[in-house]
Scaffold this active site. Structure first.
Site, PDB file in Angstrom:
ATOM      1  CG  ASP A  90     -30.231 -12.132 -15.389  1.00  0.00           C
ATOM      2  OD1 ASP A  90     -31.046 -12.990 -15.763  1.00  0.00           O
ATOM      3  OD2 ASP A  90     -30.245 -10.958 -15.801  1.00  0.00           O
ATOM      4  CE  LYS A 137     -31.366 -11.111 -18.905  1.00  0.00           C
ATOM      5  NZ  LYS A 137     -31.828 -10.109 -17.923  1.00  0.00           N
TER       6      LYS A 137
END
Lengths: 414, 414
Positions: free
Chosen positions: B197, B201
């Site tokens: 994750d 990003k």
């Protein structure tokens, strides 16, 4: 092609000029737009000849208002003659970018109105927080939020002085002198240390955040000249730092706005901001707490913000979302939430003062005299329902005992 | 009038719907624009009937692509069928707003390209840092800067777990369980705890910041599953916290990019970020260090960012400055700066390991066995010129002694 003219070439102006030159190729490549700095107004051309390409320097302001100029950057500071020049540029349908918080705090509403009527932009991102992108964040990124409060360290000079007093046990005068030697404080530091600079910036932030015009003169302003080394000892005892906070907050649907030295926990967001850094803590009803930290002043941080305004104007075909000409706000300068305060009562009638304190406040912790060896003073941490209640007590005790001075400092727990 | 349709109505979608309803009057007043949420696609209308006005719910995706719709909000998450739906919306010349970092990290360049070709906007502020306005700050406010580095805590789940391990001496499994109970971690936490994750990003942030396309698969990714309570004891000894950092930085003109557990000083900017909070530290050549802190996830923080994108699209007549289809970046996954590292060598041949360590590193401090009572392990802080040099040592010692595992953790001093 975007033709830019600049008023003034001091610290901010030189930084902006350098940034424009440095970014020309990138700007052209990414956005296919040519940036031209055509003219820079200075008082004395000879003084600047060595640092700038002299062909763009001028001492004739009329050249700034030349019909070819699209954007005027105001980098003179102060109100006179900035105000007249900016007004004239807007009326001539030129976009204006400024870093001038004094000008915007004083005449922002009128100037934005003129800009709107003439279909041009007036931008002032650099006026608050230097390079920290706070105005755009408030007006565009947090637009879905109702802002509940702003708590900020907006003046690097005073934060530097308070940091030195706290961390290196310097007294106020020595810390101020050091700040002046290092270029963090001006020869005449009044606007900074008295809190005026922070109040002007707070008025700009609050007007945008709360959608009501907040006049900086309606803000309660206390500076740091009154803070002494003893205050830091008391703060230390509570695990706190003393910071000059600019605060605006909806309290019972009224807008509280103040600039004041406040105790904040050492490990809190604002308690950790040291030296010349600025920080702005915004509490929005959707986003929660968001914090923006960075250098609030200096040549390149300020130029970075000015440049972003220039880029915005060039790329943007839309009207700005910066609104400043809202209805005037009623500003409340009394803290309405129950909070803890430090009270320092200068008096020879110590026993009477202590009796009065314990009588008045159910939650009161008097600091033992032995701890800090202060003759002629009673110090206590008290919890008060509101500042108004505290002020009533202060008036009351002034009638009961002989006291030279009573000092109060808010302790902010959130 | 702006007619909005939404794909999905889970946590993010419900938040967005509430924010649209809440801001309608204000939007109309300030900007004279009507916001209409016309249709929301859900799988099962009955399931949502109670929380939403049922007339806007639909389970027919064709209604989302109705010709009256101006803006499509993608709030489904995942890649399938989001990718197809977003692509179709853009091809039908509808603006798209999404919070979906997986989609953007995977297909951002292609989708932005389609958006540009069709003269519409694709916005994804909420995909990184939740409500923290970081993408706009990077692409618009810091546009005058060459970005030197980004160091960020981008995953609230892992930061919560690491905070609990550090502050409350919990072990990894208990901390993960607590995070799941409190809703900070999903039932299947793999994407968070393995660092995927954060890497997705980071790829979005880095692509915008460094103007080169950074594929998240080229980022070196280490998660936190390998971090144990002993690591925190070593960190404690150094005055450090362990944080899962997403880092991209120009080192000798090469782009280093990694997601990895790193030791940072307890009192540093990133060392102080606790629990589910995110923080992004950007170092720009003009502005210096700027830090953005806030909640990186959750219904309303995410909705706040989605709403700002909607507002931008409605008010803006200009093309976005978000560029994503740059040339591909060559990503270096080895840390090139001289730094201190923690080494933990699992071995029964302690003496030999210690000899090798002191032979190899002129700056090496071996942690006494008595201090932490770890059998079968030698731990040391070593200073290494680069990660490559350290890795050569690790290969070397693996040949010389019997070792089950050698663990290294970078200590970041800035």
């Amino acid at each position: 092609m975007a033709c830019i003219a600049m008023l003034g070439c001091g610290t901010v102006g030189s930084g902006v000029a350098k940034l424009i030159y440095k970014n020309r190729d990138r700007f052209k490549k990414n956005l296919n737009e040519e940036l031209i700095l055509s003219k820079v107004l200075v008082k004395d051309i000879n003084k600047h000849k060595e640092k700038n390409k002299d062909y763009i320097l001028t001492n004739d302001v009329e050249e700034i208002f030349n019909e070819n100029v699209d954007i005027v950057i105001e980098a003179m500071g102060g109100i006179n003659p900035s105000y007249e020049y900016v007004k004239r540029a807007l009326l001539l349908k030129k976009h204006v970018v400024t870093a001038n918080k004094d000008l915007i705090a004083e005449h922002g509403a009128e100037l934005l109105d003129i800009a709107n009527k003439n279909g041009v932009e007036l931008r002032f991102e650099a006026s608050v927080g230097g390079g920290i992108p706070i105005l755009k964040s408030l007006s565009e990124c947090l637009v879905g939020n109702k802002i509940k409060s702003i708590k900020a360290i907006l003046n690097g000079t005073t934060n530097f002085i308070l940091s030195k007093m706290s961390k290196e046990n310097m007294n106020y005068n020595d810390a101020l002198k050091l700040a002046q030697e290092l270029g963090f404080a001006e020869a005449n530091p009044e606007s900074d240390v008295m809190g005026y600079d922070a109040a002007r910036k707070l008025s700009i932030l609050s007007t945008i955040a709360f959608e009501k015009r907040v006049n900086w003169r309606n803000i309660k302003i206390s500076g740091i000249t009154n803070i002494d080394t003893e205050d830091f000892k008391y703060a230390q005892r509570e695990g706190c730092e003393i910071k000059l906070l600019a605060m605006s907050e909806l309290q019972n649907d009224e807008l509280y706005a103040a600039v004041s030295p406040v105790m904040v926990r050492k490990n809190s967001t604002l308690g950790r901001i040291e030296n010349e850094y600025n920080a702005i803590l915004v509490d929005g009803d959707a986003v929660g707490d968001v914090v923006f930290t960075g250098k609030g002043a200096g040549m390149f941080p300020t130029a970075s913000a000015v440049f972003s305004d220039i880029a915005d104007i060039i790329q943007s075909k839309r009207e700005s979302t910066l609104i400043f000409n809202y209805d005037k706000a009623d500003v409340n300068t009394l803290w309405k939430r129950e909070s803890k305060w430090l009270l320092r009562i200068k008096t020879e009638e110590r026993i009477k003062a202590m009796e009065t304190l314990t009588e008045y406040f159910s939650n009161c912790s008097i600091i033992s005299k032995e701890l800090y060896n202060l003759d002629g003073e009673v110090a206590a941490f008290v919890k008060s329902q509101s500042e108004a209640v505290l002020d009533r007590f202060i008036d009351d005790i002034k009638e009961r005992i002989n006291t030279e001075e009573i000092k109060k400092i808010l302790i902010l727990e959130d």
